[in-house]
Design an enzyme around this catalytic site. Structure first.
Site, PDB file in Angstrom:
ATOM      1  N   ASP A 159       0.862  -1.188   0.000  1.00 57.47           N
ATOM      2  CA  ASP A 159       0.000   0.000   0.000  1.00 57.47           C
ATOM      3  C   ASP A 159       0.887   1.223   0.000  1.00 57.47           C
ATOM      4  O   ASP A 159       2.031   1.166   0.454  1.00 57.47           O
ATOM      5  CB  ASP A 159      -0.869   0.042   1.266  1.00 57.47           C
ATOM      6  CG  ASP A 159      -0.052   0.481   2.476  1.00 57.47           C
ATOM      7  OD1 ASP A 159      -0.120   1.677   2.841  1.00 57.47           O
ATOM      8  OD2 ASP A 159       0.690  -0.343   3.046  1.00 57.47           O
TER       9      ASP A 159
ATOM     10  N   HIS B   2      -5.556   8.384 -13.065  1.00 55.41           N
ATOM     11  CA  HIS B   2      -4.513   7.834 -13.933  1.00 55.41           C
ATOM     12  C   HIS B   2      -3.477   7.047 -13.124  1.00 55.41           C
ATOM     13  O   HIS B   2      -3.110   5.924 -13.488  1.00 55.41           O
ATOM     14  CB  HIS B   2      -3.793   8.934 -14.722  1.00 55.41           C
ATOM     15  CG  HIS B   2      -2.511   8.443 -15.317  1.00 55.41           C
ATOM     16  ND1 HIS B   2      -2.465   7.683 -16.475  1.00 55.41           N
ATOM     17  CD2 HIS B   2      -1.225   8.506 -14.867  1.00 55.41           C
ATOM     18  CE1 HIS B   2      -1.207   7.323 -16.710  1.00 55.41           C
ATOM     19  NE2 HIS B   2      -0.436   7.816 -15.754  1.00 55.41           N
TER      20      HIS B   2
END
Length: 375
Positions: free
Chosen positions: A266, A335
């Protein structure tokens, strides 16, 4: 009810691919978890995060316990309902944020007392309280409470910290109890020291967890030192359980970690970068602030299928960033998260087809080329 389990489906060298099964759905590994610190991935709708290919999100115990409080989230139906995300959620223990964000903290055997950075209120976080908060939040994967010293630190400090974390891991396991469908992960500590990492891994294996995290890296030691630690740390942990490297990282950190046997990661980087005008692409980083993009009608990345690349030019993305329009952070974050999930999907396929070395070589070659030439 689906129990929590891990199905290791393929290996290529030390790299692994598989599936974590949870009652809320499957997590394909290697997996990248976008960070939803305060019950939101900044600048994104939950549906948009899911559209990028994310199977699981990370929520932050420290931030949520302070605001809006775990008790309030529980009254409102739990974190999944509260933030409109019906897939798996992993919550961290709060330990790292207490060390890095809180004011006037005091560490004892019992836990950490601290003042909130939000309003100065006093709190005590212990292994038992961390387990209670994460139970109230209703997360699918719970992290045991640990202490993480910043590197560099001397060996004695790392050793004391690691042994305290192992005592806290046992208390976390006890306090977690039996919660079918929910998983508890232990966290390996020990800095960059192989023997201390092994002692930590042995202690965690003796307690027994549903998965194992590698903690205490990406805290200032640099990529080379981190990779040296990852050359031995993942293999010290059980092979039949997921291995989670906490807080990593840049795309080349992620590829290097997967190569060394890591299953989950993460990082706030894709969303934080998106809000500051940085885009991650196959050809490396693009700084959309730069004047060279002002008249460029081309997409950010011609091979990317995210909305920012499909529907908008570099010139537009440059303009909205300069104009401080909210859509800038939204499009660039989308994106970046899409790119990260594409990267994970590419690695999963490469490992399954035993071509990870070729994938890694192509990844580095594309980045070495750098961004497309200015018009």
């Amino acid at each position: 009810m689906t129990r929590f389990s891990f199905d290791l489906q393929g290996t290529d060298g030390s790299a692994r691919t598989g599936v974590i099964h949870t009652p809320r759905g499957q997590i394909r590994t290697p997996a990248f978890m976008p960070v939803g610190t305060a019950a939101t991935v900044k600048a994104m709708l939950p549906e948009s995060v899911e559209a990028t290919g994310a199977d699981i999100l990370l929520g932050n115990t420290y931030h949520l316990m302070l605001r809006p409080t775990a008790e309030r989230i529980d009254r409102l139906g739990g974190l999944h309902r509260f933030m409109n995300w019906d897939r798996p959620i992993l919550t961290d223990s709060g330990g790292f944020q207490v060390m890095s964000l809180a004011d006037l903290r005091k560490l004892t055997e019992e836990g950490v007392s601290f003042r909130s950075h939000v309003d100065g209120s006093k709190h005590m976080l212990t292994p038992e309280r961390s387990m209670e908060i994460q139970r109230l939040l209703g997360s699918d994967i719970v992290m045991c409470f640990d202490e993480c010293p910043a590197l560099p630190a001397d060996r004695k400090r790392i050793e004391e910290s690691m042994r305290l974390s192992m005592r806290w891991a046992a208390r976390s396991r006890e306090a977690f109890g039996d919660r079918p469908g929910h998983a508890l992960f232990g966290i390996q500590q020990g800095g960059l020291e192989e023997d201390m990492r092994e002692e930590s891994a042995e202690a965690l294996r003796a307690i027994g967890f549903d998965g194992y995290a590698i903690g205490g890296l990406a805290v200032g030691e640099g990529q080379e030192a981190m990779f040296r630690a990852l050359d031995f740390a993942p293999a010290q942990l059980p092979e039949d359980k997921p291995r989670y490297l906490m807080g990593v990282g840049k795309p080349d950190d992620i590829v290097g970690a997967v190569k060394r046997g890591v299953d989950m990661m993460d990082c706030v980087l894709p969303s934080r970068s998106g809000r500051t005008g940085q885009a991650w692409t196959r050809r490396g980083q693009v700084n959309i602030k730069n004047a060279r993009h002002a008249d460029d009608p081309r997409p950010l990345d011609a091979d990317c299928t995210c909305p920012a690349c499909r529907n908008y030019s570099r010139a537009y993305l440059h303009h909205v960033f300069r104009a401080q329009e909210m859509i800038s952070g939204m499009l660039l974050t989308w994106h970046n998260l899409h790119y990260y999930q594409d990267l994970m999907a590419g690695m999963r396929a490469a490992i399954a087809e035993n071509r990870f070395a070729a994938f890694e070589a192509a990844f580095h070659a594309a980045r070495a080329e750098g961004d497309i030439a200015p018009l």
